[in-house]
Scaffold this motif. Sequence first.
Motif, PDB file in Angstrom:
ATOM      1  N   ILE A  29      50.108  27.656  44.106  1.00  0.00           N
ATOM      2  CA  ILE A  29      50.344  28.985  44.682  1.00  0.00           C
ATOM      3  C   ILE A  29      50.391  30.017  43.563  1.00  0.00           C
ATOM      4  O   ILE A  29      49.767  31.088  43.655  1.00  0.00           O
ATOM      5  CB  ILE A  29      51.644  29.005  45.514  1.00  0.00           C
ATOM      6  N   LEU A  30      51.104  29.710  42.485  1.00  0.00           N
ATOM      7  CA  LEU A  30      51.163  30.612  41.331  1.00  0.00           C
ATOM      8  C   LEU A  30      49.765  30.868  40.778  1.00  0.00           C
ATOM      9  O   LEU A  30      49.393  32.008  40.482  1.00  0.00           O
ATOM     10  CB  LEU A  30      52.050  30.013  40.228  1.00  0.00           C
ATOM     11  N   TRP A  31      48.981  29.821  40.644  1.00  0.00           N
ATOM     12  CA  TRP A  31      47.624  29.937  40.107  1.00  0.00           C
ATOM     13  C   TRP A  31      46.756  30.799  41.015  1.00  0.00           C
ATOM     14  O   TRP A  31      46.037  31.686  40.554  1.00  0.00           O
ATOM     15  CB  TRP A  31      47.043  28.528  39.946  1.00  0.00           C
ATOM     16  N   GLU A  32      46.827  30.571  42.311  1.00  0.00           N
ATOM     17  CA  GLU A  32      46.017  31.314  43.282  1.00  0.00           C
ATOM     18  C   GLU A  32      46.392  32.800  43.289  1.00  0.00           C
ATOM     19  O   GLU A  32      45.524  33.669  43.315  1.00  0.00           O
ATOM     20  CB  GLU A  32      46.200  30.701  44.676  1.00  0.00           C
ATOM     21  N   LEU A  33      47.689  33.095  43.260  1.00  0.00           N
ATOM     22  CA  LEU A  33      48.114  34.494  43.258  1.00  0.00           C
ATOM     23  C   LEU A  33      47.780  35.180  41.933  1.00  0.00           C
ATOM     24  O   LEU A  33      47.497  36.375  41.910  1.00  0.00           O
ATOM     25  CB  LEU A  33      49.601  34.608  43.575  1.00  0.00           C
ATOM     26  N   GLU A  34      47.800  34.439  40.842  1.00  0.00           N
ATOM     27  CA  GLU A  34      47.394  35.017  39.555  1.00  0.00           C
ATOM     28  C   GLU A  34      45.906  35.347  39.576  1.00  0.00           C
ATOM     29  O   GLU A  34      45.497  36.404  39.108  1.00  0.00           O
ATOM     30  CB  GLU A  34      47.708  34.041  38.413  1.00  0.00           C
ATOM     31  N   ALA A  42      46.894  33.110  55.472  1.00  0.00           N
ATOM     32  CA  ALA A  42      45.718  32.307  55.833  1.00  0.00           C
ATOM     33  C   ALA A  42      44.803  32.100  54.632  1.00  0.00           C
ATOM     34  O   ALA A  42      44.198  31.030  54.484  1.00  0.00           O
ATOM     35  CB  ALA A  42      44.956  32.956  56.978  1.00  0.00           C
ATOM     36  N   GLU A  43      44.699  33.090  53.761  1.00  0.00           N
ATOM     37  CA  GLU A  43      43.873  32.948  52.564  1.00  0.00           C
ATOM     38  C   GLU A  43      44.467  31.896  51.628  1.00  0.00           C
ATOM     39  O   GLU A  43      43.736  31.079  51.053  1.00  0.00           O
ATOM     40  CB  GLU A  43      43.749  34.287  51.841  1.00  0.00           C
ATOM     41  N   LEU A  44      45.785  31.921  51.481  1.00  0.00           N
ATOM     42  CA  LEU A  44      46.446  30.897  50.659  1.00  0.00           C
ATOM     43  C   LEU A  44      46.230  29.513  51.260  1.00  0.00           C
ATOM     44  O   LEU A  44      45.924  28.560  50.546  1.00  0.00           O
ATOM     45  CB  LEU A  44      47.943  31.183  50.542  1.00  0.00           C
ATOM     46  N   VAL A  81      50.803  40.376  56.536  1.00  0.00           N
ATOM     47  CA  VAL A  81      51.738  39.997  55.488  1.00  0.00           C
ATOM     48  C   VAL A  81      50.929  39.603  54.256  1.00  0.00           C
ATOM     49  O   VAL A  81      50.002  38.795  54.348  1.00  0.00           O
ATOM     50  CB  VAL A  81      52.643  38.825  55.928  1.00  0.00           C
ATOM     51  N   GLU A  82      51.283  40.191  53.120  1.00  0.00           N
ATOM     52  CA  GLU A  82      50.589  39.898  51.875  1.00  0.00           C
ATOM     53  C   GLU A  82      51.578  39.379  50.836  1.00  0.00           C
ATOM     54  O   GLU A  82      52.722  39.823  50.787  1.00  0.00           O
ATOM     55  CB  GLU A  82      49.899  41.153  51.336  1.00  0.00           C
ATOM     56  N   TYR A  83      51.099  38.459  50.031  1.00  0.00           N
ATOM     57  CA  TYR A  83      51.906  37.862  48.968  1.00  0.00           C
ATOM     58  C   TYR A  83      51.282  38.198  47.624  1.00  0.00           C
ATOM     59  O   TYR A  83      50.053  38.196  47.466  1.00  0.00           O
ATOM     60  CB  TYR A  83      51.974  36.341  49.131  1.00  0.00           C
ATOM     61  N   SER A  84      52.128  38.465  46.654  1.00  0.00           N
ATOM     62  CA  SER A  84      51.678  38.723  45.294  1.00  0.00           C
ATOM     63  C   SER A  84      52.755  38.220  44.344  1.00  0.00           C
ATOM     64  O   SER A  84      53.889  37.959  44.746  1.00  0.00           O
ATOM     65  CB  SER A  84      51.420  40.215  45.078  1.00  0.00           C
ATOM     66  N   LEU A  85      52.385  38.099  43.071  1.00  0.00           N
ATOM     67  CA  LEU A  85      53.349  37.678  42.066  1.00  0.00           C
ATOM     68  C   LEU A  85      54.187  38.866  41.619  1.00  0.00           C
ATOM     69  O   LEU A  85      53.694  39.976  41.494  1.00  0.00           O
ATOM     70  CB  LEU A  85      52.642  37.100  40.838  1.00  0.00           C
TER      71      LEU A  85
END
Length: 122
Positions: A29-34, A42-44, A81-85
């Motif tokens: 997850i960290l790698w994908e968000l970076e 859904a993208e994650l 809903v969006e996720y970011s680091l």
Amino acid sequence: MARAPRNGPYICGIDAALDVVSGKWKGLILWELEAHRVRRFAELRRALPGVSEKMLTQHLREMEQDGLVHREVHAEVPPRVEYSLTEHGRTLNRALAPLGLWGAERVRREGLATAPLLEAAP
């Protein structure tokens, strides 16, 4: 069964760090968000084949509680809903970079199989 809070006592810094990144999917997850800066749920999920909706939700909640991930809910119908680091999450990624290099060298040295990279959805 409720999970015990992750707040020590810790034996050393590695113990405390591994407590935060424990779980099969958190590093990915960290790698994908970076790599992509902002991702919807859904993208994650598409980017992490094999992760269940329940496990991804659980890991994202824990990472948000640990200050690694920012969750932004947009007031739309349907809700987006969006996720970011967070900056804290980016510092963890930088700390994990040497571990990633070590793992890549292990894969090369031992001739281990790697999963094909998925193409980003348009």
